[in-house]
Write a protein that holds these residues in place. Sequence first.
Motif, PDB file in Angstrom:
ATOM      1  N   GLY A   1       0.775  -1.225   0.000  1.00 43.52           N
ATOM      2  CA  GLY A   1       0.000   0.000   0.000  1.00 43.52           C
ATOM      3  C   GLY A   1       0.808   1.278   0.000  1.00 43.52           C
ATOM      4  N   ARG A   2       2.137   1.158  -0.107  1.00 40.46           N
ATOM      5  CA  ARG A   2       2.984   2.341  -0.107  1.00 40.46           C
ATOM      6  C   ARG A   2       3.050   2.955  -1.502  1.00 40.46           C
ATOM      7  NH1 ARG A   2       7.962  -0.788   2.626  1.00 40.46           N
ATOM      8  NH2 ARG A   2       7.510  -1.982   0.751  1.00 40.46           N
ATOM      9  N   LYS A   3       3.120   4.289  -1.546  1.00 35.95           N
ATOM     10  CA  LYS A   3       3.176   4.964  -2.835  1.00 35.95           C
ATOM     11  C   LYS A   3       4.521   4.722  -3.513  1.00 35.95           C
ATOM     12  CE  LYS A   3      -0.110   8.691  -1.886  1.00 35.95           C
ATOM     13  NZ  LYS A   3      -0.316  10.159  -1.827  1.00 35.95           N
ATOM     14  N   VAL A   4       4.463   4.410  -4.775  1.00 35.80           N
ATOM     15  CA  VAL A   4       5.673   4.167  -5.556  1.00 35.80           C
ATOM     16  C   VAL A   4       5.527   4.882  -6.893  1.00 35.80           C
ATOM     17  CG1 VAL A   4       7.183   2.434  -6.586  1.00 35.80           C
ATOM     18  CG2 VAL A   4       5.945   1.891  -4.496  1.00 35.80           C
ATOM     19  N   ARG A   5       6.523   5.592  -7.307  1.00 30.92           N
ATOM     20  CA  ARG A   5       6.460   6.274  -8.599  1.00 30.92           C
ATOM     21  C   ARG A   5       7.725   5.978  -9.398  1.00 30.92           C
ATOM     22  NH1 ARG A   5       9.412  11.060  -9.043  1.00 30.92           N
ATOM     23  NH2 ARG A   5       8.065  11.725 -10.736  1.00 30.92           N
ATOM     24  N   TRP A   6       7.626   6.189 -10.699  1.00 36.14           N
ATOM     25  CA  TRP A   6       8.786   6.027 -11.555  1.00 36.14           C
ATOM     26  C   TRP A   6       9.647   7.281 -11.424  1.00 36.14           C
ATOM     27  CZ3 TRP A   6      10.682   1.886 -13.746  1.00 36.14           C
ATOM     28  CH2 TRP A   6       9.835   0.826 -14.100  1.00 36.14           C
ATOM     29  N   THR A   7      10.723   7.185 -10.688  1.00 33.87           N
ATOM     30  CA  THR A   7      11.672   8.291 -10.629  1.00 33.87           C
ATOM     31  C   THR A   7      12.473   8.293 -11.926  1.00 33.87           C
ATOM     32  OG1 THR A   7      13.396   6.929  -9.630  1.00 33.87           O
ATOM     33  CG2 THR A   7      11.835   8.026  -8.129  1.00 33.87           C
ATOM     34  N   ASN A   8      13.130   9.397 -12.196  1.00 35.46           N
ATOM     35  CA  ASN A   8      13.964   9.453 -13.401  1.00 35.46           C
ATOM     36  C   ASN A   8      15.079   8.417 -13.342  1.00 35.46           C
ATOM     37  OD1 ASN A   8      12.509  11.516 -14.593  1.00 35.46           O
ATOM     38  ND2 ASN A   8      13.719  13.130 -13.591  1.00 35.46           N
ATOM     39  N   LYS A   9      15.599   8.183 -12.132  1.00 37.42           N
ATOM     40  CA  LYS A   9      16.646   7.175 -11.966  1.00 37.42           C
ATOM     41  C   LYS A   9      16.101   5.789 -12.273  1.00 37.42           C
ATOM     42  CE  LYS A   9      19.895   5.288  -8.565  1.00 37.42           C
ATOM     43  NZ  LYS A   9      20.388   5.401  -7.160  1.00 37.42           N
ATOM     44  N   ALA A  10      14.882   5.487 -11.782  1.00 39.06           N
ATOM     45  CA  ALA A  10      14.279   4.185 -12.030  1.00 39.06           C
ATOM     46  C   ALA A  10      13.984   3.994 -13.513  1.00 39.06           C
ATOM     47  CB  ALA A  10      12.998   4.038 -11.210  1.00 39.06           C
ATOM     48  N   LYS A  11      13.549   5.056 -14.165  1.00 38.58           N
ATOM     49  CA  LYS A  11      13.273   4.964 -15.599  1.00 38.58           C
ATOM     50  C   LYS A  11      14.548   4.657 -16.374  1.00 38.58           C
ATOM     51  CE  LYS A  11       9.219   7.990 -15.942  1.00 38.58           C
ATOM     52  NZ  LYS A  11       8.658   9.199 -16.566  1.00 38.58           N
ATOM     53  N   ARG A  12      15.620   5.351 -16.037  1.00 41.64           N
ATOM     54  CA  ARG A  12      16.889   5.104 -16.744  1.00 41.64           C
ATOM     55  C   ARG A  12      17.352   3.670 -16.512  1.00 41.64           C
ATOM     56  NH1 ARG A  12      18.048  10.378 -14.801  1.00 41.64           N
ATOM     57  NH2 ARG A  12      19.235   9.492 -13.051  1.00 41.64           N
ATOM     58  N   ARG A  13      17.185   3.194 -15.273  1.00 45.35           N
ATOM     59  CA  ARG A  13      17.579   1.819 -14.943  1.00 45.35           C
ATOM     60  C   ARG A  13      16.793   0.805 -15.759  1.00 45.35           C
ATOM     61  NH1 ARG A  13      15.712   1.431  -9.702  1.00 45.35           N
ATOM     62  NH2 ARG A  13      13.813   0.498 -10.542  1.00 45.35           N
ATOM     63  N   ALA A  14      15.476   1.020 -15.871  1.00 47.05           N
ATOM     64  CA  ALA A  14      14.623   0.084 -16.601  1.00 47.05           C
ATOM     65  C   ALA A  14      14.894   0.130 -18.103  1.00 47.05           C
ATOM     66  CB  ALA A  14      13.157   0.389 -16.319  1.00 47.05           C
ATOM     67  N   LEU A  15      14.987   1.322 -18.644  1.00 46.21           N
ATOM     68  CA  LEU A  15      15.162   1.467 -20.087  1.00 46.21           C
ATOM     69  C   LEU A  15      16.534   0.983 -20.543  1.00 46.21           C
ATOM     70  CD1 LEU A  15      13.472   4.946 -20.597  1.00 46.21           C
ATOM     71  CD2 LEU A  15      12.518   2.688 -21.089  1.00 46.21           C
ATOM     72  N   ALA A  16      17.496   0.917 -19.626  1.00 45.07           N
ATOM     73  CA  ALA A  16      18.837   0.445 -19.987  1.00 45.07           C
ATOM     74  C   ALA A  16      18.855  -1.050 -20.282  1.00 45.07           C
ATOM     75  CB  ALA A  16      19.813   0.759 -18.857  1.00 45.07           C
ATOM     76  N   VAL A  17      17.923  -1.804 -19.684  1.00 43.38           N
ATOM     77  CA  VAL A  17      17.944  -3.264 -19.855  1.00 43.38           C
ATOM     78  C   VAL A  17      16.723  -3.803 -20.603  1.00 43.38           C
ATOM     79  CG1 VAL A  17      19.304  -3.581 -17.764  1.00 43.38           C
ATOM     80  CG2 VAL A  17      16.808  -3.688 -17.634  1.00 43.38           C
ATOM     81  N   MET A  18      15.663  -3.005 -20.692  1.00 37.94           N
ATOM     82  CA  MET A  18      14.434  -3.516 -21.295  1.00 37.94           C
ATOM     83  C   MET A  18      14.503  -3.456 -22.820  1.00 37.94           C
ATOM     84  SD  MET A  18      10.448  -2.479 -20.563  1.00 37.94           S
ATOM     85  CE  MET A  18      10.485  -3.000 -18.866  1.00 37.94           C
ATOM     86  N   HIS A  19      15.062  -4.507 -23.389  1.00 34.74           N
ATOM     87  CA  HIS A  19      15.151  -4.672 -24.838  1.00 34.74           C
ATOM     88  C   HIS A  19      14.714  -6.102 -25.165  1.00 34.74           C
ATOM     89  CE1 HIS A  19      17.403  -0.907 -25.271  1.00 34.74           C
ATOM     90  NE2 HIS A  19      18.132  -1.301 -24.226  1.00 34.74           N
ATOM     91  N   PRO A  20      14.051  -6.312 -26.301  1.00 27.27           N
ATOM     92  CA  PRO A  20      13.623  -7.679 -26.665  1.00 27.27           C
ATOM     93  C   PRO A  20      14.821  -8.625 -26.685  1.00 27.27           C
ATOM     94  CG  PRO A  20      12.608  -6.062 -28.111  1.00 27.27           C
ATOM     95  CD  PRO A  20      13.644  -5.322 -27.304  1.00 27.27           C
ATOM     96  N   SER A  21      14.727  -9.718 -25.935  1.00 27.68           N
ATOM     97  CA  SER A  21      15.823 -10.679 -25.856  1.00 27.68           C
ATOM     98  C   SER A  21      15.626 -11.860 -26.800  1.00 27.68           C
ATOM     99  CB  SER A  21      15.944 -11.206 -24.425  1.00 27.68           C
ATOM    100  OG  SER A  21      14.814 -12.005 -24.095  1.00 27.68           O
ATOM    101  N   GLY A  22      14.389 -12.061 -27.264  1.00 27.86           N
ATOM    102  CA  GLY A  22      14.084 -13.235 -28.071  1.00 27.86           C
ATOM    103  C   GLY A  22      13.748 -14.440 -27.229  1.00 27.86           C
ATOM    104  N   ASN A  23      13.887 -14.321 -25.896  1.00 29.48           N
ATOM    105  CA  ASN A  23      13.520 -15.399 -24.988  1.00 29.48           C
ATOM    106  C   ASN A  23      12.121 -15.094 -24.445  1.00 29.48           C
ATOM    107  OD1 ASN A  23      13.203 -16.712 -22.243  1.00 29.48           O
ATOM    108  ND2 ASN A  23      15.118 -17.651 -22.887  1.00 29.48           N
ATOM    109  N   PRO A  24      11.122 -15.907 -24.757  1.00 25.42           N
ATOM    110  CA  PRO A  24       9.746 -15.591 -24.356  1.00 25.42           C
ATOM    111  C   PRO A  24       9.569 -15.407 -22.862  1.00 25.42           C
ATOM    112  CG  PRO A  24       9.774 -17.399 -25.941  1.00 25.42           C
ATOM    113  CD  PRO A  24      11.199 -17.155 -25.538  1.00 25.42           C
TER     114      PRO A  24
END
Length: 320
Positions: free
Chosen positions: A89-112
């Motif tokens: 129940g705690r508030k969580v938001r996408w910080t700019n740091k979290a966005k950069r962290r996610a976008l750095a690794v979130m690429h199609p891997s070809g592994n379903p």
Amino acid sequence: MTKHVVSVSGGKDSTATLLIALDRCPPGSVVPIFCDTGNEHQAVHDYLAYLEQALDIQIHRLKADFTEQVMAKRRFIARDVRIGRDDKGRKVRWTNKAKRRALAVMHPSGNPFLDLCMIKTRFPSSAAQFCTGELKRDPAVEFQLALVDAGYRVISWQGIRRDESINRRKKRKFERIGPRMRAFRPIIDWSAEQVFAFAKAKGIEPNPLYRAGMGRVGCMPCINCSKADLRQIAVRFPDHIERIAEWEGIVSACSKRGSSTFFPPGTDAHAAQDVREVFAALGIRNRVEWSKTTRGGKQFDLLQVLDEPSTCSSVYGLCE
């Protein structure tokens, strides 16, 4: 004309179901399919090749593709400014740091499996077993609907047994699942012993993973694998543990909180608030250490620690 579609996983139940279908159905009408989740041991793929050669059949490989969904998730994260709440129940938001962290690794891997977990920003669980639905059921249904659209009547052969779980005790042997589609479960009342005996009588060897101590064959590890299975995987196939550890890092980076573990918290759930402590307590490597302990997770089971990777340890009595 009828097509008998048999879902083959490489396990004992689907193998017996395939053998029954080949015995009972007209030549050329049986269509075996395998849904590749991207989380199987190589022995499963080798066993499928063995079945193809031994039975003179072709098993159609199906594999989900989440490339478009991963790219859509990337766009969503980049633009998201909402504040959500976590499971406490705690508030969580996408910080700019979290966005950069996610976008750095979130690429199609070809592994379903990995791609699906990145999209969900978490691993599946027994309460949210989206892996089964999106990696196995959906590709199989899509394949069968294409046959229906081509003018065929489809019988979906499923290797399900009632004694496997409470959820399967009320499954019917035969039922209608859609226009020109029926489900048939020929071994619904069989035991595991009957399944192995039937394949043996047909001259078909079991998947070698059963002799390596696995209680189930499919994903390695499965999110529902037992403590004993996890221990055997760690001893015999440590590369699979390392792969999951790598995936935990990737999926954690994709989540808002920055932490996601393959196995969810159990009765020994860690109470720490720091996600680094939670990850250390519940990550795959820690779970492997827990799998080496006796009941209660307090003391190491010295007899199990002495297991030799090369010895047969079948839970089904397959050792000779």
